[in-house]
Design an enzyme around this catalytic site. Structure first.
Site, PDB file in Angstrom:
ATOM      1  N   ASP A 109       1.088  -1.333   0.295  1.00 57.06           N
ATOM      2  CA  ASP A 109       0.019  -0.446  -0.381  1.00 57.06           C
ATOM      3  C   ASP A 109       0.854   1.352  -0.172  1.00 57.06           C
ATOM      4  O   ASP A 109       1.846   1.169   0.861  1.00 57.06           O
ATOM      5  CB  ASP A 109      -1.218   0.178   1.736  1.00 57.06           C
ATOM      6  N   ASP A 155       2.339   4.838  -5.383  1.00 53.99           N
ATOM      7  CA  ASP A 155       2.110   6.263  -5.638  1.00 53.99           C
ATOM      8  C   ASP A 155       2.655   7.442  -6.010  1.00 53.99           C
ATOM      9  O   ASP A 155       3.838   8.300  -5.158  1.00 53.99           O
ATOM     10  CB  ASP A 155       1.508   6.291  -4.317  1.00 53.99           C
ATOM     11  N   GLY A 186      -6.807   8.885   7.682  1.00 51.06           N
ATOM     12  CA  GLY A 186      -7.080   8.766   8.722  1.00 51.06           C
ATOM     13  C   GLY A 186      -8.468   8.857   9.286  1.00 51.06           C
ATOM     14  O   GLY A 186      -9.067   8.642   9.006  1.00 51.06           O
ATOM     15  N   SER A 190     -12.206   4.118   5.369  1.00 52.79           N
ATOM     16  CA  SER A 190     -12.743   4.051   6.705  1.00 52.79           C
ATOM     17  C   SER A 190     -14.278   4.296   6.625  1.00 52.79           C
ATOM     18  O   SER A 190     -14.667   5.191   6.872  1.00 52.79           O
ATOM     19  CB  SER A 190     -11.835   3.862   8.308  1.00 52.79           C
ATOM     20  N   ILE A 207      -9.303  -0.529   3.724  1.00 52.59           N
ATOM     21  CA  ILE A 207      -9.723  -0.049   5.237  1.00 52.59           C
ATOM     22  C   ILE A 207      -8.652  -0.874   6.145  1.00 52.59           C
ATOM     23  O   ILE A 207      -8.189  -2.059   5.902  1.00 52.59           O
ATOM     24  CB  ILE A 207     -11.187  -1.230   5.307  1.00 52.59           C
TER      25      ILE A 207
END
Length: 326
Positions: free
Chosen positions: A96, A118, A193, A231, A272
């Site tokens: 990730d 990324d 976050g 999330s 998540i």
């Protein structure tokens, strides 16, 4: 680490087939972050019980925390554990938010079946160049690659961005064509976050930008799209944490009905992380507050693991639609 290991030796799969089925079937594959044994046990148990395919993912920080060699054997153990529990569910091990070619290469060489590069903090052309470089190396090893266009606000491990910038739909086609990526993370209003939105009293969470999502779908029909920072920051967990000595004021996430809607479209992977962290922390705090003499980690981590299993089963069944798709 001396010798390169293929994820195929570990019993893992890449995400290609998984995503194809998810796009066709109108559901999303859950991508759960883990850093320790209890989290991984919970993810595998819940996904076996719901017969869901799963992406187990680690950030750069989690990889440093867990030790990369240990991590490889944990992933291998996860595959064997699922079989032992009676379900040969497809499992992807994914990096990730990889931030460099070197990190992605190191993960590919140590048995990851999927990596994310990324480059969203770079200029468009630099992002294209870096993503293409990772894709070229990964595809030689049959490893799938996720790229990112647009910037998500919020904080997650090493990823910090003050403000978000939505993905520009007119760039997605060009980006996918030039880089050869297998999936694309886009920014439509999710955030990293536990403090995703700063809301005034009585204010609702701003809805996700489904117009941008629809426009991206139009430009790259059938192409796998990924949502990060998804999330829901479940209020019960935040309340439990605060009740037992925590300080989490104003923690808000993405409503689950919005995620359900996204999962039914071309979004075929939903990340998540924070929800799992909150579930674990809430239960550990509650356990220790109610039994202050307890010092056996198996007791309070066992309670946390049990809660995490329940949370993941709920996500697979009610939010992502991935239950029964393995």
């Amino acid at each position: 680490m001396s010798k390169a290991v293929s994820y195929k030796e570990l019993g893992l799969v890449n995400s290609r087939e998984m995503f194809r089925k998810a796009v066709d079937g109108g559901y999303a594959i859950p991508a759960y972050n883990f850093n320790n044994l209890e989290q991984l046990q919970a993810i595998i148990t819940a996904c076996v019980e719901t017969r869901s395919p799963v992406i187990i993912q680690v950030s750069k920080g989690a990889r440093n925390y867990a030790n990369e060699t240990m991590l490889r054997y944990m992933a291998m153990g996860a595959v064997e554990m699922a079989k032992e529990l009676g379900a040969d569910i497809p499992i992807v091990l994914h990096l990730d938010h990889g931030d460099s070619f070197e990190l992605c290469k190191s993960c590919i060489d140590s048995g990851f079946s999927s990596v994310m590069i990324d480059g969203s903090h770079l200029s468009y052309d630099e992002n294209v160049a870096l993503t293409k470089q990772v894709v070229e190396y990964a595809h030689q090893h049959d490893v799938t690659v996720e790229g990112e266009l647009g910037v998500l606000a919020g904080i997650e491990d090493e990823v910090v961005a003050e403000k978000s910038s939505y993905t520009q739909p007119d760039e997605v086609e060009d980006f996918v064509k030039k880089t050869g990526v297998d999936s694309l993370a886009i920014s439509i209003g999710t955030s990293h976050g536990a403090y995703k939105f700063k809301l005034k009293d009585g204010e609702e969470v701003p809805p996700l930008r489904f117009d941008i999502l629809a426009e991206c779908e139009k430009r790259i029909p059938g192409f796998p799209i990924v949502l990060h920072g998804a999330s829901s920051v479940i209020p019960e967990y935040v309340a439990l944490i605060n009740q037992y000595g925590g300080k989490m004021e104003g923690a808000v996430g993405v409503p689950e009905d919005q995620l359900r809607k996204a999962a039914a479209s071309a979004v075929c992977k939903i990340n998540i992380d924070s929800d799992g962290r909150l579930a674990v922390t809430a239960k550990v705090r509650e356990y220790l507050a109610n039994d202050p003499a307890e010092f056996d980690p198996r007791k309070y981590l066992g309670a946390a693991r049990k809660e995490l299993i329940a949370l993941i089963k709920h996500k697979n069944e009610a939010v992502l639609g991935s239950a029964g798709k393995a």
